[in-house]
Design an enzyme around this catalytic site. Structure first.
Site, PDB file in Angstrom:
ATOM      1  N   ASP A   1       0.835  -1.201   0.000  1.00 37.01           N
ATOM      2  CA  ASP A   1       0.000   0.000   0.000  1.00 37.01           C
ATOM      3  C   ASP A   1       0.868   1.249   0.000  1.00 37.01           C
ATOM      4  O   ASP A   1       1.588   1.514   0.954  1.00 37.01           O
ATOM      5  CB  ASP A   1      -0.904  -0.015   1.241  1.00 37.01           C
ATOM      6  CG  ASP A   1      -1.837   1.182   1.299  1.00 37.01           C
ATOM      7  OD1 ASP A   1      -3.009   1.034   0.928  1.00 37.01           O
ATOM      8  OD2 ASP A   1      -1.395   2.279   1.732  1.00 37.01           O
TER       9      ASP A   1
ATOM     10  N   TYR B   1       3.047   9.771  -0.502  1.00 38.01           N
ATOM     11  CA  TYR B   1       4.118   9.132   0.273  1.00 38.01           C
ATOM     12  C   TYR B   1       5.477   9.351  -0.395  1.00 38.01           C
ATOM     13  O   TYR B   1       6.510   9.037   0.194  1.00 38.01           O
ATOM     14  CB  TYR B   1       3.884   7.628   0.400  1.00 38.01           C
ATOM     15  CG  TYR B   1       2.642   7.215   1.156  1.00 38.01           C
ATOM     16  CD1 TYR B   1       1.819   8.148   1.791  1.00 38.01           C
ATOM     17  CD2 TYR B   1       2.267   5.872   1.215  1.00 38.01           C
ATOM     18  CE1 TYR B   1       0.667   7.745   2.457  1.00 38.01           C
ATOM     19  CE2 TYR B   1       1.136   5.473   1.887  1.00 38.01           C
ATOM     20  CZ  TYR B   1       0.328   6.399   2.507  1.00 38.01           C
ATOM     21  OH  TYR B   1      -0.800   5.988   3.164  1.00 38.01           O
TER      22      TYR B   1
ATOM     23  N   LYS C   1      -2.797   5.949  -4.198  1.00 37.97           N
ATOM     24  CA  LYS C   1      -3.856   6.901  -3.854  1.00 37.97           C
ATOM     25  C   LYS C   1      -3.631   8.239  -4.544  1.00 37.97           C
ATOM     26  O   LYS C   1      -2.487   8.687  -4.681  1.00 37.97           O
ATOM     27  CB  LYS C   1      -3.899   7.117  -2.332  1.00 37.97           C
ATOM     28  CG  LYS C   1      -3.910   5.833  -1.512  1.00 37.97           C
ATOM     29  CD  LYS C   1      -3.878   6.107  -0.029  1.00 37.97           C
ATOM     30  CE  LYS C   1      -3.638   4.841   0.772  1.00 37.97           C
ATOM     31  NZ  LYS C   1      -2.235   4.391   0.718  1.00 37.97           N
TER      32      LYS C   1
ATOM     33  N   HIS D   1      -7.459   9.772  -1.672  1.00 34.51           N
ATOM     34  CA  HIS D   1      -6.723   9.755  -0.408  1.00 34.51           C
ATOM     35  C   HIS D   1      -7.415  10.556   0.690  1.00 34.51           C
ATOM     36  O   HIS D   1      -7.360  10.192   1.867  1.00 34.51           O
ATOM     37  CB  HIS D   1      -5.310  10.290  -0.647  1.00 34.51           C
ATOM     38  CG  HIS D   1      -4.311   9.868   0.376  1.00 34.51           C
ATOM     39  ND1 HIS D   1      -2.962   9.849   0.127  1.00 34.51           N
ATOM     40  CD2 HIS D   1      -4.447   9.450   1.650  1.00 34.51           C
ATOM     41  CE1 HIS D   1      -2.317   9.437   1.207  1.00 34.51           C
ATOM     42  NE2 HIS D   1      -3.199   9.198   2.148  1.00 34.51           N
TER      43      HIS D   1
ATOM     44  N   LEU E   1      -2.092  -0.873  14.600  1.00 33.13           N
ATOM     45  CA  LEU E   1      -1.465  -1.108  15.905  1.00 33.13           C
ATOM     46  C   LEU E   1      -1.472   0.164  16.759  1.00 33.13           C
ATOM     47  O   LEU E   1      -0.721   0.284  17.719  1.00 33.13           O
ATOM     48  CB  LEU E   1      -0.032  -1.618  15.723  1.00 33.13           C
ATOM     49  CG  LEU E   1       0.090  -2.928  14.937  1.00 33.13           C
ATOM     50  CD1 LEU E   1       1.535  -3.307  14.705  1.00 33.13           C
ATOM     51  CD2 LEU E   1      -0.641  -4.061  15.662  1.00 33.13           C
TER      52      LEU E   1
ATOM     53  N   LYS F   1       2.844  -1.343   9.387  1.00 36.62           N
ATOM     54  CA  LYS F   1       4.048  -0.776   8.777  1.00 36.62           C
ATOM     55  C   LYS F   1       5.221  -0.955   9.723  1.00 36.62           C
ATOM     56  O   LYS F   1       5.094  -0.772  10.931  1.00 36.62           O
ATOM     57  CB  LYS F   1       3.845   0.717   8.500  1.00 36.62           C
ATOM     58  CG  LYS F   1       4.995   1.367   7.747  1.00 36.62           C
ATOM     59  CD  LYS F   1       5.049   2.858   7.995  1.00 36.62           C
ATOM     60  CE  LYS F   1       5.836   3.165   9.263  1.00 36.62           C
ATOM     61  NZ  LYS F   1       6.062   4.594   9.499  1.00 36.62           N
ATOM     62  N   SER F   2       6.373  -1.326   9.170  1.00 33.10           N
ATOM     63  CA  SER F   2       7.598  -1.424   9.953  1.00 33.10           C
ATOM     64  C   SER F   2       8.775  -1.434   8.990  1.00 33.10           C
ATOM     65  O   SER F   2       8.619  -1.768   7.811  1.00 33.10           O
ATOM     66  CB  SER F   2       7.614  -2.702  10.806  1.00 33.10           C
ATOM     67  OG  SER F   2       8.826  -2.794  11.535  1.00 33.10           O
TER      68      SER F   2
ATOM     69  N   ARG G   1      10.086  -7.660  12.690  1.00 29.53           N
ATOM     70  CA  ARG G   1       8.698  -7.268  12.922  1.00 29.53           C
ATOM     71  C   ARG G   1       7.869  -7.383  11.648  1.00 29.53           C
ATOM     72  O   ARG G   1       6.697  -7.752  11.691  1.00 29.53           O
ATOM     73  CB  ARG G   1       8.647  -5.836  13.456  1.00 29.53           C
ATOM     74  CG  ARG G   1       7.291  -5.448  14.006  1.00 29.53           C
ATOM     75  CD  ARG G   1       7.398  -4.337  15.031  1.00 29.53           C
ATOM     76  NE  ARG G   1       8.133  -4.768  16.205  1.00 29.53           N
ATOM     77  CZ  ARG G   1       8.902  -3.971  16.936  1.00 29.53           C
ATOM     78  NH1 ARG G   1       9.044  -2.710  16.610  1.00 29.53           N
ATOM     79  NH2 ARG G   1       9.525  -4.424  18.002  1.00 29.53           N
TER      80      ARG G   1
ATOM     81  N   ASN H   1       4.563  -9.751  11.757  1.00 31.92           N
ATOM     82  CA  ASN H   1       3.201  -9.256  11.570  1.00 31.92           C
ATOM     83  C   ASN H   1       2.368 -10.134  10.639  1.00 31.92           C
ATOM     84  O   ASN H   1       1.136  -9.995  10.582  1.00 31.92           O
ATOM     85  CB  ASN H   1       3.228  -7.822  11.028  1.00 31.92           C
ATOM     86  CG  ASN H   1       3.628  -6.801  12.084  1.00 31.92           C
ATOM     87  OD1 ASN H   1       3.516  -7.058  13.278  1.00 31.92           O
ATOM     88  ND2 ASN H   1       4.093  -5.644  11.650  1.00 31.92           N
TER      89      ASN H   1
END
Length: 283
Positions: A44, A49, A74, A107, A186, A228-229, A234, A238
């Site tokens: 995504d 971004y 987006k 968006h 999270l 996201k990480s 991690r 996830n």
């Protein structure tokens, strides 16, 4: 990987990898490659971004066939309106280096939303986009704009986590089988959420970490989640949420954590102006 069928018949992986606030020119490329290697098949991104090119390059270099990876981008506010939206999508496709995206979203819900949506509907008919949707629409904003659309959105991507479960919105969207995509699933690293006694107890029982318990709850509740990480351990962790299942009582304990309040209010005065001022994707 569990998939969810959208109201247009297309399937979307229930867990995606979000790249918001991951820098371009390297870090996003590395994170997406790590995610794809770990088993993610849903990425995504967004024009705002500033890392679509890195996402596209990572997908190409992964060796995984394009059709096996679900890509979302987006349209930014600067490109709202019918003609501008057509150009905005083409720019995203060019940066991604792709002929189509699997999901394309408006968006933010401000300005000429109807004109932009018409452009997305036409792009879907032309094959440039497989599914179309919106983001950051509250029930009030949804009722303002969506009745103007010829076709319904497939998803509404909004802030959603155990402390902010979007119950009113979910009830509204369920009538038309519109799926919620949860960003910040999270809680944006909220320590009071990650260390909550209910979650800590479940983590101990199942041998999982707090994040895995939260993501399991959300996916089990029918949400599409976008953790996201940039930490490889991690990122992989996830995804390890499909080897256990919360009981009905445990789900009810998680439902009880809802405060009904999030960190972002799309209806707050001046939000559109603030976003346009702080995120300029072109002159």
């Amino acid at each position: 990987m569990t998939t969810i069928t959208l109201n247009d018949g297309n399937k979307i992986p229930a867990v995606g990898f979000g790249v918001f606030m991951i820098p371009a020119d390297g870090p996003t490329y590395d994170a997406v490659r790590t995610a794809l290697d770990a088993g993610y098949r849903h990425i995504d991104t967004a024009a705002a971004y500033f890392n679509e090119a890195d996402v596209g390059r990572a997908v190409r270099d992964s060796g995984i066939p394009r059709e096996e990876i679900f890509i979302t981008s987006k349209l930014w506010l600067q490109d709202y309106g019918y003609e501008a939206a057509k150009k905005g999508l083409d720019t995203s496709l060019e940066k991604l280096g792709m002929d189509y995206v699997d999901l394309y979203l408006l968006h933010q819900p401000y300005g000429d939303v109807a004109g932009a949506w018409k452009a997305l509907e036409e792009a879907k008919a032309a094959g440039k986009v497989r599914s179309i949707g919106v983001s950051n629409m509250t029930p009030k904003i949804w009722k303002e704009f969506v009745p103007q659309f010829k076709t319904l959105p497939a998803v509404n991507q909004v802030e959603c986590n155990p402390f902010f479960q979007q119950r009113e919105l979910r009830e509204l969207l369920a009538k038309d089988d519109v799926k919620i995509e949860a960003y910040q699933p999270l809680g944006h690293g909220d320590s009071s959420l990650l260390s909550h006694p209910v979650i800590a107890k479940l983590a101990e029982k199942y041998g999982k970490n707090a994040g895995q318990i939260i993501l399991r709850f959300e996916v089990q509740d029918g949400l599409i989640v976008l953790p996201k990480s940039t930490n490889p351990e991690r990122i992989a962790g996830n995804l390890r949420i499909f080897d256990f299942e919360l009981t009905e009582d445990e789900m009810n304990q998680m439902y009880a954590l809802d405060t009904g309040k999030g960190s972002h209010d799309p209806e707050a005065p001046g939000v559109a102006e603030m976003l346009l001022q702080n995120y300029k994707i072109h002159d």
